[in-house]
Design an enzyme around this catalytic site. Structure first.
Site, mmCIF file in Angstrom:
data_model
loop_
_atom_site.group_PDB
_atom_site.id
_atom_site.type_symbol
_atom_site.label_atom_id
_atom_site.label_comp_id
_atom_site.label_asym_id
_atom_site.label_seq_id
_atom_site.Cartn_x
_atom_site.Cartn_y
_atom_site.Cartn_z
ATOM 1 N N TYR A 99 17.072 29.168 8.838
ATOM 2 C CA TYR A 99 16.077 29.825 9.165
ATOM 3 C C TYR A 99 15.923 29.966 10.889
ATOM 4 C CZ TYR A 99 13.713 30.305 4.609
ATOM 5 O OH TYR A 99 13.710 30.677 3.335
ATOM 6 N N LYS A 125 0.838 -1.188 -0.005
ATOM 7 C CA LYS A 125 -0.050 -0.115 -0.027
ATOM 8 C C LYS A 125 0.958 1.321 0.213
ATOM 9 C CE LYS A 125 -0.254 0.003 5.235
ATOM 10 N NZ LYS A 125 -1.201 0.053 6.454
#
Length: 352
Positions: free
Chosen positions: A249, A34
């Site tokens: 950042y 899956k």
């Protein structure tokens, strides 16, 4: 072209399927592919796992793609069907369905041909499945439905990765089904590896096929599993930080001494976890080092202090070869499953 690339090791997938077979020698193996085979590519993984006795997916279109590609094994839809309109697709492609709720039993009237079903019991996961008091009636309805050709009983363990974690659920399953002469499917990867009493007729290996461990405290290599994906990139720039200077950042990393930092073409838009903080392991030119500061959309920073020969063009392994995805995931406060599934479509994929 950006140098980031996910390399899929098909031989490792095949090897890991062999591990599952050796662990559960009397069971049939239903390979769980899956979520695009946990990020490894549906058809690529199916080819490498073609010796599996069956496949399990969640997405109906994935099951159809497998059939159209020529795979003839049983294909099980782990959440079953979602409406009567799907019945013709199940029948045309000879798909099997998990039935986990009364509404799905009601929909059986829409099926005009044979359907193999896996009737799911809720033995303690409390996610999908019939609870104890509703199970006998559900089984009677499934067994009596004209469309149903065969019934396999199944459940899913919530704590198979813990010592004794399956005991209560397994006891409940056996108390409800022990008198029935029906095949069963119980074992996920953790149960396959450590709970042979739960192997049953079908086992459902998932994460172990991709070379990651279902256990927080046991490495995949302990079980002879090999990583099936390597996520790699390159250093694209080098920065020299003086003491007190920050990088990235928010300036979450501040140099205490002179630091040589490599900027790597990989960020959270590629699937690398943004929440991976300073210290997450990484390999540069085959040598272990660490990330620095905050991961940004397209780049992250690594410490080149212990890799003096590294520079622009140096190979960076984010996980895979010699760096288990589970170790990276643990440092980032998540699990290997998430990292593998999260690799972004923009990342080129190659065979390894």
């Amino acid at each position: 072209m950006r140098p980031i690339q996910a390399v899929i090791h098909s031989a490792a997938l095949t090897h890991n399927l062999g591990v599952a077979r050796r662990c559960a020698p009397v069971s049939r193996v239903m390979a769980v592919i899956k979520a695009n085979a946990y990020g490894h590519g549906l058809l690529r993984a199916a080819d490498a796992l073609s010796d599996a006795d069956g496949f399990a997916v969640v997405e109906l279109d994935a099951a159809v793609r497998l059939r159209e590609a020529g795979f003839r094994q049983p294909i099980l839809l782990l959440e079953g069907y979602f409406g009567p309109a799907e019945a013709p697709v199940f029948l045309e492609h000879q798909l099997s369905a998990v039935i986990h709720c009364p509404e799905q039993l009601d929909m059986l009237s829409a099926f005009r041909g044979p359907l193999d079903v896996f009737l799911k019991l809720d033995t303690g996961m409390h996610r999908l499945g019939f609870q104890d008091r509703h199970f006998p009636a559900a089984l009677e309805r499934a067994m009596g439905a004209r469309a149903v050709r065969s019934v396999t009983l199944m459940t899913h363990f919530a704590r198979a990765d813990e010592p004794g974690g399956i005991d209560e659920q397994l006891a409940r399953f056996r108390s409800l089904t022990g008198h029935l002469d029906l095949p069963c499917s119980l074992a996920n990867s953790a149960a396959i590896l450590c709970h042979p009493q739960a192997h049953g007729d079908w086992v459902r290996p998932g994460i172990m096929l991709y070379g990651a461990s279902p256990f927080a405290d046991r490495a995949a290599a302990e079980f002879g599993l090999r990583p099936a994906m390597t996520l790699a990139s390159e250093v694209i720039a080098v920065q020299e930080l003086a003491p007190g200077e920050k990088i990235g950042y928010g300036g979450t990393f501040e140099a205490r001494e002179r630091v040589r930092a490599g900027i790597v073409a990989c960020g959270y838009a590629d699937g690398y976890p943004r929440h991976a903080g300073t210290g997450t392991p990484v390999l540069v030119d085959g040598q272990r080092t660490r990330t620095l500061g905050r991961v940004s959309m397209d780049m992250l920073c690594v410490d080149l202090g212990g890799v003096p020969g590294a520079g622009v063009g140096s190979r960076v392994v984010l996980w895979g070869e010699d760096l288990p995805v589970d170790e990276v995931a643990s440092a980032a406060g998540t699990i290997g499953y998430e990292l593998l599934c999260a690799v972004a479509p923009r990342v080129p994929v190659a065979e390894g």
